[in-house]
Motif scaffolding. Structure first.
Motif, PDB file in Angstrom:
ATOM      1  N   THR A   8      34.001  39.209  42.876  1.00 14.21           N
ATOM      2  CA  THR A   8      32.892  40.118  42.597  1.00 14.21           C
ATOM      3  C   THR A   8      33.264  41.569  42.865  1.00 14.21           C
ATOM      4  O   THR A   8      32.840  42.472  42.144  1.00 14.21           O
ATOM      5  CB  THR A   8      31.676  39.746  43.479  1.00 14.21           C
ATOM      6  N   ASP A   9      34.085  41.808  43.882  1.00 14.01           N
ATOM      7  CA  ASP A   9      34.408  43.177  44.274  1.00 14.01           C
ATOM      8  C   ASP A   9      35.402  43.843  43.344  1.00 14.01           C
ATOM      9  O   ASP A   9      35.719  45.021  43.527  1.00 14.01           O
ATOM     10  CB  ASP A   9      34.945  43.205  45.702  1.00 14.01           C
ATOM     11  N   ARG A  10      35.878  43.112  42.328  1.00 16.64           N
ATOM     12  CA  ARG A  10      36.890  43.659  41.427  1.00 16.64           C
ATOM     13  C   ARG A  10      36.359  43.927  40.023  1.00 16.64           C
ATOM     14  O   ARG A  10      37.134  44.263  39.119  1.00 16.64           O
ATOM     15  CB  ARG A  10      38.070  42.686  41.355  1.00 16.64           C
ATOM     16  N   VAL A  11      35.073  43.782  39.810  1.00 17.00           N
ATOM     17  CA  VAL A  11      34.481  44.003  38.485  1.00 17.00           C
ATOM     18  C   VAL A  11      33.531  45.189  38.557  1.00 17.00           C
ATOM     19  O   VAL A  11      32.729  45.306  39.486  1.00 17.00           O
ATOM     20  CB  VAL A  11      33.757  42.738  37.980  1.00 17.00           C
ATOM     21  N   LEU A  12      33.641  46.071  37.572  1.00 17.56           N
ATOM     22  CA  LEU A  12      32.910  47.330  37.523  1.00 17.56           C
ATOM     23  C   LEU A  12      32.138  47.432  36.214  1.00 17.56           C
ATOM     24  O   LEU A  12      32.602  46.949  35.179  1.00 17.56           O
ATOM     25  CB  LEU A  12      33.877  48.516  37.617  1.00 17.56           C
ATOM     26  N   LEU A  13      31.003  48.075  36.255  1.00 16.05           N
ATOM     27  CA  LEU A  13      30.202  48.262  35.039  1.00 16.05           C
ATOM     28  C   LEU A  13      30.959  49.122  34.028  1.00 16.05           C
ATOM     29  O   LEU A  13      31.531  50.156  34.375  1.00 16.05           O
ATOM     30  CB  LEU A  13      28.883  48.940  35.405  1.00 16.05           C
ATOM     31  N   GLY A  14      30.955  48.698  32.765  1.00 17.54           N
ATOM     32  CA  GLY A  14      31.594  49.468  31.702  1.00 17.54           C
ATOM     33  C   GLY A  14      30.844  49.326  30.397  1.00 17.54           C
ATOM     34  O   GLY A  14      30.319  48.249  30.091  1.00 17.54           O
ATOM     35  N   SER A  15      30.777  50.412  29.620  1.00 15.31           N
ATOM     36  CA  SER A  15      29.991  50.384  28.384  1.00 15.31           C
ATOM     37  C   SER A  15      30.762  50.763  27.121  1.00 15.31           C
ATOM     38  O   SER A  15      30.309  50.485  26.022  1.00 15.31           O
ATOM     39  CB  SER A  15      28.797  51.341  28.507  1.00 15.31           C
ATOM     40  N   ASP A  16      31.921  51.443  27.248  1.00 12.47           N
ATOM     41  CA  ASP A  16      32.622  52.024  26.091  1.00 12.47           C
ATOM     42  C   ASP A  16      31.751  53.067  25.388  1.00 12.47           C
ATOM     43  O   ASP A  16      31.777  53.200  24.165  1.00 12.47           O
ATOM     44  CB  ASP A  16      33.074  50.951  25.117  1.00 12.47           C
ATOM     45  N   ARG A  32      43.067  39.663  41.769  1.00  8.91           N
ATOM     46  CA  ARG A  32      42.305  40.235  42.881  1.00  8.91           C
ATOM     47  C   ARG A  32      42.944  41.502  43.433  1.00  8.91           C
ATOM     48  O   ARG A  32      42.476  42.050  44.434  1.00  8.91           O
ATOM     49  CB  ARG A  32      42.108  39.173  43.964  1.00  8.91           C
ATOM     50  N   ARG A  33      44.009  41.955  42.775  1.00  7.81           N
ATOM     51  CA  ARG A  33      44.590  43.263  43.094  1.00  7.81           C
ATOM     52  C   ARG A  33      44.280  44.282  42.006  1.00  7.81           C
ATOM     53  O   ARG A  33      44.678  45.441  42.100  1.00  7.81           O
ATOM     54  CB  ARG A  33      46.107  43.158  43.250  1.00  7.81           C
ATOM     55  N   LEU A  34      43.621  43.843  40.952  1.00 12.78           N
ATOM     56  CA  LEU A  34      43.258  44.689  39.826  1.00 12.78           C
ATOM     57  C   LEU A  34      41.745  44.874  39.789  1.00 12.78           C
ATOM     58  O   LEU A  34      41.001  44.158  40.464  1.00 12.78           O
ATOM     59  CB  LEU A  34      43.715  44.039  38.514  1.00 12.78           C
ATOM     60  N   TYR A  35      41.293  45.830  38.983  1.00 11.57           N
ATOM     61  CA  TYR A  35      39.877  46.002  38.692  1.00 11.57           C
ATOM     62  C   TYR A  35      39.661  45.790  37.193  1.00 11.57           C
ATOM     63  O   TYR A  35      40.556  46.045  36.381  1.00 11.57           O
ATOM     64  CB  TYR A  35      39.401  47.410  39.063  1.00 11.57           C
ATOM     65  N   PHE A  36      38.464  45.348  36.841  1.00 10.36           N
ATOM     66  CA  PHE A  36      38.132  45.058  35.448  1.00 10.36           C
ATOM     67  C   PHE A  36      36.758  45.622  35.135  1.00 10.36           C
ATOM     68  O   PHE A  36      35.852  45.551  35.969  1.00 10.36           O
ATOM     69  CB  PHE A  36      38.106  43.543  35.205  1.00 10.36           C
ATOM     70  N   ASP A  37      36.592  46.163  33.928  1.00 12.31           N
ATOM     71  CA  ASP A  37      35.228  46.535  33.555  1.00 12.31           C
ATOM     72  C   ASP A  37      34.485  45.299  33.058  1.00 12.31           C
ATOM     73  O   ASP A  37      35.074  44.231  32.841  1.00 12.31           O
ATOM     74  CB  ASP A  37      35.204  47.701  32.558  1.00 12.31           C
ATOM     75  N   SER A  38      33.177  45.441  32.917  1.00 10.60           N
ATOM     76  CA  SER A  38      32.311  44.300  32.599  1.00 10.60           C
ATOM     77  C   SER A  38      32.103  44.100  31.106  1.00 10.60           C
ATOM     78  O   SER A  38      31.334  43.227  30.704  1.00 10.60           O
ATOM     79  CB  SER A  38      30.939  44.507  33.263  1.00 10.60           C
ATOM     80  N   LEU A  39      32.801  44.878  30.273  1.00 11.35           N
ATOM     81  CA  LEU A  39      32.503  44.903  28.840  1.00 11.35           C
ATOM     82  C   LEU A  39      33.174  43.731  28.128  1.00 11.35           C
ATOM     83  O   LEU A  39      34.220  43.878  27.495  1.00 11.35           O
ATOM     84  CB  LEU A  39      32.955  46.230  28.231  1.00 11.35           C
ATOM     85  N   VAL A  40      32.559  42.559  28.205  1.00  7.44           N
ATOM     86  CA  VAL A  40      33.090  41.359  27.563  1.00  7.44           C
ATOM     87  C   VAL A  40      32.126  40.774  26.527  1.00  7.44           C
ATOM     88  O   VAL A  40      32.476  39.804  25.838  1.00  7.44           O
ATOM     89  CB  VAL A  40      33.462  40.292  28.610  1.00  7.44           C
ATOM     90  N   HIS A  41      30.924  41.329  26.425  1.00  6.44           N
ATOM     91  CA  HIS A  41      29.969  40.970  25.370  1.00  6.44           C
ATOM     92  C   HIS A  41      29.475  39.526  25.432  1.00  6.44           C
ATOM     93  O   HIS A  41      28.974  39.005  24.434  1.00  6.44           O
ATOM     94  CB  HIS A  41      30.558  41.248  23.982  1.00  6.44           C
ATOM     95  N   ASP A  42      29.600  38.884  26.576  1.00  8.35           N
ATOM     96  CA  ASP A  42      29.165  37.500  26.690  1.00  8.35           C
ATOM     97  C   ASP A  42      28.905  37.229  28.167  1.00  8.35           C
ATOM     98  O   ASP A  42      29.837  37.328  28.980  1.00  8.35           O
ATOM     99  CB  ASP A  42      30.252  36.560  26.153  1.00  8.35           C
TER     100      ASP A  42
END
Length: 334
Positions: free
Chosen positions: A285-293, A262-272
Motif C-alpha cells: 500500500t505504501d508504494r502506490v500513489l495517485l496518478g491521473s495523466d 517494494r523498492r519502487l513506487y507506482f502510480d494508480s493509473l491502471v483503469h481497472d
C-alpha cells in the motif's frame, strides 16, 4: 490534519522546446518515426485531442481550476514526454533540458503550494545526465522524468550508473514514463501503440532495473513508474520463476524480482479497480500513489473516484490518495 490529495502524474506542454528543435536535422525523422509507430488513425485523433487541452497544459490558472474540480490539492507536474527529443545532439540536448527546467519551474511558481515540478535528462548523452539532474534541482524541481530507454541504450546500461548514484544521493524523484514503443508497426492500429505499448515499455524498463542489479546498488532510489508499472507487477510471478530456474536470469540481482516491487513506487493509473488492488497487493500500500495523466484522454478525469472504486480500506485509500506522495515529496498536511 490530513494529507493533501496528490496527483503524481500530470503533464505540461512547453512550446519553447518545440520552437527550439523544430527544423533541426533529425527532427523530421523523429516525427516520421512517431507517425509510423502510431499510425495515421491515431494521429488523426491525437492532434485535435492535444489542441483541445492546450489551455490545461500551459495555463496554471486553468490547471488549478481543473484540480479543484477533481478534488486534487497538489500536482507533480512533468513535461509532456513528447519533449524528450532523445535524437538531439549534445548542445541541443542541454538547451532542451535547461528550457524544460526553467519553463516547468515558472509554471509551478504560479502556485508553489500546489504545484511541484519535474525536469528532463537527455538519456542519449550519459555525460550530461548528472549536470541535467543538478540543474533541475537548482531550479527548485523535485526530480526528473525519463523514458523507458534511449536509442541504443536500456536503463540497465552501465553508462547510467552516475545518474542513479546522484539521484540516490540527492533524494531526487525519477519518474519513469515511456514515450514510444519499439514494437513499431505491429502496434500502428487501434491505438495499440499506447494501450499495449506503454505497459509493455514500463515492464521492460523496470525489468532492466531489477535484473541488472541497479536497485541492489542503489537501494535509496526514488523511482516512480507511470501506468502502474505496466504489465510487470501483476505478472511478476513469471520473473520469479525464471530467477529460480535459470542461472542467466538470476545472475544480475540478489533477490527474487518480486521483492524489488517494494523498492519502487507506482502510480494508480491502471483503469481497472481489480488491477489496482492487485498492484497494491504486489507492491504494498505504501508504494502506490495517485496518478491521473492530466489532462490527456488516456488519463482519468476523476482520479479520486477511480481510486475509491477499488474498494480499499479507508487507511489504504487515504495512503494512496495522498499520504504516500506527501511523504515522498515532503509535503505538509492539508
Amino acid at each position: 490534519m490530513t494529507a493533501p490529495t496528490v496527483d503524481v502524474h500530470a503533464h505540461a506542454l512547453l512550446p519553447r522546446i518545440e520552437a527550439l528543435v523544430g527544423g533541426l536535422p533529425g527532427y523530421a525523422e523523429a516525427r516520421a518515426l512517431d507517425a509510423r509507430r502510431n499510425g495515421p488513425d491515431a494521429l488523426a485523433v491525437s492532434g485535435p485531442m492535444v489542441r483541445d487541452r492546450i489551455p490545461a497544459l500551459t495555463d496554471p490558472a486553468v490547471r488549478l481550476a481543473r484540480m479543484d474540480a477533481q478534488g486534487v490539492d497538489v500536482q507533480l507536474v512533468s513535461p509532456s514526454p513528447s519533449h524528450y527529443h532523445y535524437w538531439t545532439d549534445a548542445d541541443t540536448a542541454e538547451k532542451v533540458y535547461r528550457l524544460a527546467h526553467e519553463a516547468t519551474a515558472a509554471h509551478c511558481a504560479a502556485a508553489p503550494g500546489r504545484l511541484r515540478g519535474l525536469g528532463l535528462v537527455p538519456l542519449q548523452h550519459p555525460d550530461l545526465l548528472v549536470p541535467a539532474l543538478d540543474h533541475a534541482l537548482e531550479q527548485g524541481l523535485v526530480g526528473v522524468e525519463i523514458s523507458s530507454h534511449a536509442p541504443g541504450r536500456e536503463l540497465s546500461d552501465p553508462a547510467y550508473e552516475p545518474l542513479w548514484a546522484r539521484a540516490e544521493k540527492t533524494g531526487a524523484v525519477v519518474f519513469l514514463h515511456p514515450f514510444g514503443c519499439t514494437l513499431d508497426e505491429r502496434l500502428d492500429r487501434w491505438y495499440l501503440s499506447n494501450t499495449v505499448g506503454q505497459p509493455t515499455e514500463n515492464a521492460v524498463a523496470l525489468s532492466h532495473l531489477i535484473f541488472s542489479g541497479v536497485l541492489d546498488r542503489h537501494p535509496g532510489l526514488k523511482i516512480v513508474a507511470a501506468h502502474g508499472g505496466g504489465y510487470l507487477p501483476t505478472h511478476i510471478g513469471r520473473s520469479d520463476h525464471a530467477w529460480r530456474a535459470r542461472t542467466d536470469a538470476s545472475a544480475g540481482c540478489a533477490e527474487l524480482p518480486s521483492s524489488y516491487l517494494r523498492r519502487l513506487y507506482f502510480d494508480s493509473l491502471v483503469h481497472d479497480p481489480r488491477v489496482l488492488r492487485a498492484l497494491i497487493e504486489a507492491a504494498g500500500t505504501d508504494r502506490v500513489l495517485l496518478g491521473s495523466d492530466f489532462p490527456f484522454d488516456m488519463g482519468s478525469d476523476d482520479p479520486v473516484g477511480a481510486l475509491r472504486a477499488a474498494d480499499l480500506s479507508e487507511a489504504d485509500f487515504h495512503a494512496v490518495r495522498g499520504a504516500n506522495a506527501a511523504a515522498l515529496l515532503n509535503l505538509s498536511p492539508a
